[in-house]
Enzyme design. Structure first.
Site, PDB file in Angstrom:
ATOM      1  N   ASP A 282       3.861  16.939  54.556  1.00  0.00           N
ATOM      2  CA  ASP A 282       3.123  15.915  53.470  1.00  0.00           C
ATOM      3  C   ASP A 282       2.450  15.071  54.230  1.00  0.00           C
ATOM      4  OD1 ASP A 282       2.708  14.963  50.811  1.00  0.00           O
ATOM      5  OD2 ASP A 282       4.516  14.058  50.818  1.00  0.00           O
ATOM      6  N   HIS A 283       1.002  14.733  53.818  1.00  0.00           N
ATOM      7  CA  HIS A 283       0.145  13.583  54.342  1.00  0.00           C
ATOM      8  C   HIS A 283       0.333  13.743  55.866  1.00  0.00           C
ATOM      9  CE1 HIS A 283      -0.656  11.671  50.591  1.00  0.00           C
ATOM     10  NE2 HIS A 283       0.724  11.963  50.180  1.00  0.00           N
TER      11      HIS A 283
ATOM     12  N   SER B  20       7.446  14.344  54.840  1.00  0.00           N
ATOM     13  CA  SER B  20       6.491  13.495  55.296  1.00  0.00           C
ATOM     14  C   SER B  20       6.734  13.100  56.899  1.00  0.00           C
ATOM     15  CB  SER B  20       6.508  12.074  54.487  1.00  0.00           C
ATOM     16  OG  SER B  20       7.760  11.636  54.728  1.00  0.00           O
TER      17      SER B  20
ATOM     18  N   HIS C 104      -0.827  14.496  43.793  1.00  0.00           N
ATOM     19  CA  HIS C 104       0.029  13.794  44.472  1.00  0.00           C
ATOM     20  C   HIS C 104       0.461  12.702  43.364  1.00  0.00           C
ATOM     21  CE1 HIS C 104      -0.086  14.797  49.044  1.00  0.00           C
ATOM     22  NE2 HIS C 104      -1.027  15.482  48.242  1.00  0.00           N
TER      23      HIS C 104
ATOM     24  N   SER D 126       9.307   9.869  44.124  1.00  0.00           N
ATOM     25  CA  SER D 126       9.859   8.946  43.598  1.00  0.00           C
ATOM     26  C   SER D 126      11.065   9.077  42.536  1.00  0.00           C
ATOM     27  CB  SER D 126       8.843   7.891  43.029  1.00  0.00           C
ATOM     28  OG  SER D 126       7.919   7.384  44.130  1.00  0.00           O
TER      29      SER D 126
HETATM   30  P1  13P Z   1       5.581  10.070  43.943  1.00  0.00           P
HETATM   31  O1  13P Z   1       5.515   8.717  44.523  1.00  0.00           O
HETATM   32  O2  13P Z   1       4.712  10.026  42.572  1.00  0.00           O
HETATM   33  O3  13P Z   1       6.761  10.767  43.645  1.00  0.00           O
HETATM   34  O4  13P Z   1       4.712  10.952  44.905  1.00  0.00           O
HETATM   35  C1  13P Z   1       4.937  11.725  45.579  1.00  0.00           C
HETATM   36  C2  13P Z   1       3.806  12.362  46.605  1.00  0.00           C
HETATM   37  O5  13P Z   1       2.706  12.364  46.202  1.00  0.00           O
HETATM   38  C3  13P Z   1       4.217  12.912  47.942  1.00  0.00           C
HETATM   39  O6  13P Z   1       3.186  13.561  48.717  1.00  0.00           O
HETATM   40  O1  G3H Z   2       3.665  10.356  49.475  1.00  0.00           O
HETATM   41  C1  G3H Z   2       4.596  10.130  50.008  1.00  0.00           C
HETATM   42  C2  G3H Z   2       5.988  10.689  49.922  1.00  0.00           C
HETATM   43  O2  G3H Z   2       6.579   9.868  48.741  1.00  0.00           O
HETATM   44  C3  G3H Z   2       6.777  10.327  51.151  1.00  0.00           C
HETATM   45  O3  G3H Z   2       7.197   8.999  51.285  1.00  0.00           O
HETATM   46  O4  G3H Z   2       6.376   8.388  53.734  1.00  0.00           O
HETATM   47  O5  G3H Z   2       8.165   7.118  52.331  1.00  0.00           O
HETATM   48  O6  G3H Z   2       8.541   9.463  53.244  1.00  0.00           O
HETATM   49  P1  G3H Z   2       7.754   8.576  52.831  1.00  0.00           P
HETATM   50 ZN    ZN Z   3       1.375  12.186  48.385  1.00  0.00          ZN
END
Ligand code: 13P
Ligand code: G3H
Ligand code: ZN
Length: 332
Positions: free
Chosen positions: A93-94, A56, A234, A280
């Protein structure tokens, strides 16, 4: 500039094709440090699973992008040393801007997500298309994930008070106009350890929250409009009650935790959902074990003595996901 091929990584195109056809989902595990990376690789090598290691923007800030890139290179060599070469994707990610996606692509990422889901529809289309044009024009094609619909939940860099489901009527147009390789959708999952408010849930006799089911009807409608197209979920941690209880037993406070039941993720994995994001649950597993070690051995101060057991627990969790939930074990 570094191409992901130089690092020994692969993009998601063939992996998703096989996963959709084979009725399983590829795990997308977030990592920020060496112990998480080791656990991911150990678990996926032992279960013979392909894997998406995702970073991320919060992880990039925490760990440094050069270190993460070289950890991914190390992950490829580590897997080979453990005795089996699994396909490994390094994924953003994101991603929240074109510039961030370009920076990652130029620095060895084999896949990026551009998350324009909070923008008005046409702006999301324009931004996603721009990222796809750049990523796909590279000599080594980089795959792109887009998103339609908004997930609720709060994390460091990803937060939204309210969710709204993906509208099936938009998906064909979005995929056609943008050229994305996969699409993240909102059907009731959400980020973090509190995926639903207690008032949205029922409770078992001993007070454990039972969440409302995912909207498989929306997923079916999307699949009908995009036959065989790779879909991403996600916010798919299950928030295991054992970890929540262990954390609370050893001094933590995590009231109203609730995740997505494994049974529903198993069902989703058999559909066109071919990437399932889990962060998570790993945080909970590590925290539970570290708290236990601290509580039981108050004189311990060697980080290897609590990070090591936390890493072992993480590996156990990921092996369970690959084998019993996503169905990715044996697919590498
Ligand atoms: P969780 O918070 O459910 O693990 O999701 C992670 C996620 O979507 C990362 O992009
Ligand atoms: O969807 C988000 C991921 O769980 C990453 O989380 O932005 O705290 O690294 P973070
Ligand atoms: Zn996510």
């Amino acid at each position: 500039m570094t191409s992901y091929k130089e690092l020994g990584l692969c993009n998601t195109v063939d992996l998703f094709k096989k996963a959709v056809a084979g009725g399983y989902a590829i795990p997308a595990y977030n990592f920020n440090n060496m112990e998480q990376m080791q656990a991911i690789i150990q678990a996926c090598v032992e279960t013979r699973s392909p894997v998406i290691m995702q970073v991320s923007s919060g992880a990039r800030k925490y760990a440094n992008s050069h270190l993460l890139r070289n950890m991914a290179r190390g992950a490829v060599e580590y897997a080979a040393e453990l005795g089996y070469k699994i396909p490994i994707v390094l994924h953003l990610d994101h991603g929240d801007s074109y510039e961030l996606c370009v920076d990652c692509i130029e620095n060895g990422f084999s896949s990026v997500m551009i998350d324009g889901s909070s923008l008005p529809y046409e702006e999301n289309v324009a931004l996603t298309k721009k990222v796809c044009e750049y990523a796909h024009s590279r000599k080594d094609y980089v795959s792109v994930e887009g998103e339609l619909g908004v997930l609720a939940g709060v994390e460091d860099e990803v937060s939204s008070e309210h969710s709204h489901y993906t509208q099936p009527s938009e998906v064909q147009d979005f995929v056609k106009k943008t050229g994305v390789d996969s699409l993240a959708i909102s059907i009731g999952t959400s980020h973090g350890r509190m995926k639903f408010k207690p008032e949205q849930c029922t409770r078992t006799a001993d007070g454990v929250l039972i969440p409302p089911p995912l909207r498989f009807d929306i997923l079916a409608e999307i699949e009908k409009r995009l036959p065989g197209f790779p879909i991403v979920l996600h916010g798919s941690s299950s928030v295991p009650i054992e970890y929540v209880k262990m954390i609370e037993k050893f001094g933590g406070k995590l009231s109203d935790s609730v995740g997505i039941p494994e049974e529903q993720l198993r069902r989703a994995s058999k559909s066109a959902v071919c990437k399932i994001n889990i962060d998570s649950d790993g945080r909970l597993a590590m925290t539970a074990i570290i708290r236990k070690v601290f509580a039981e051995k108050p004189d311990e101060f060697d980080p290897r003595k609590y990070l090591g057991p936390a890493r072992d627990e993480l590996k156990k969790l990921y092996m369970h996901k690959n084998k019993e939930v996503l169905g990715s074990a044996g697919q590498a």
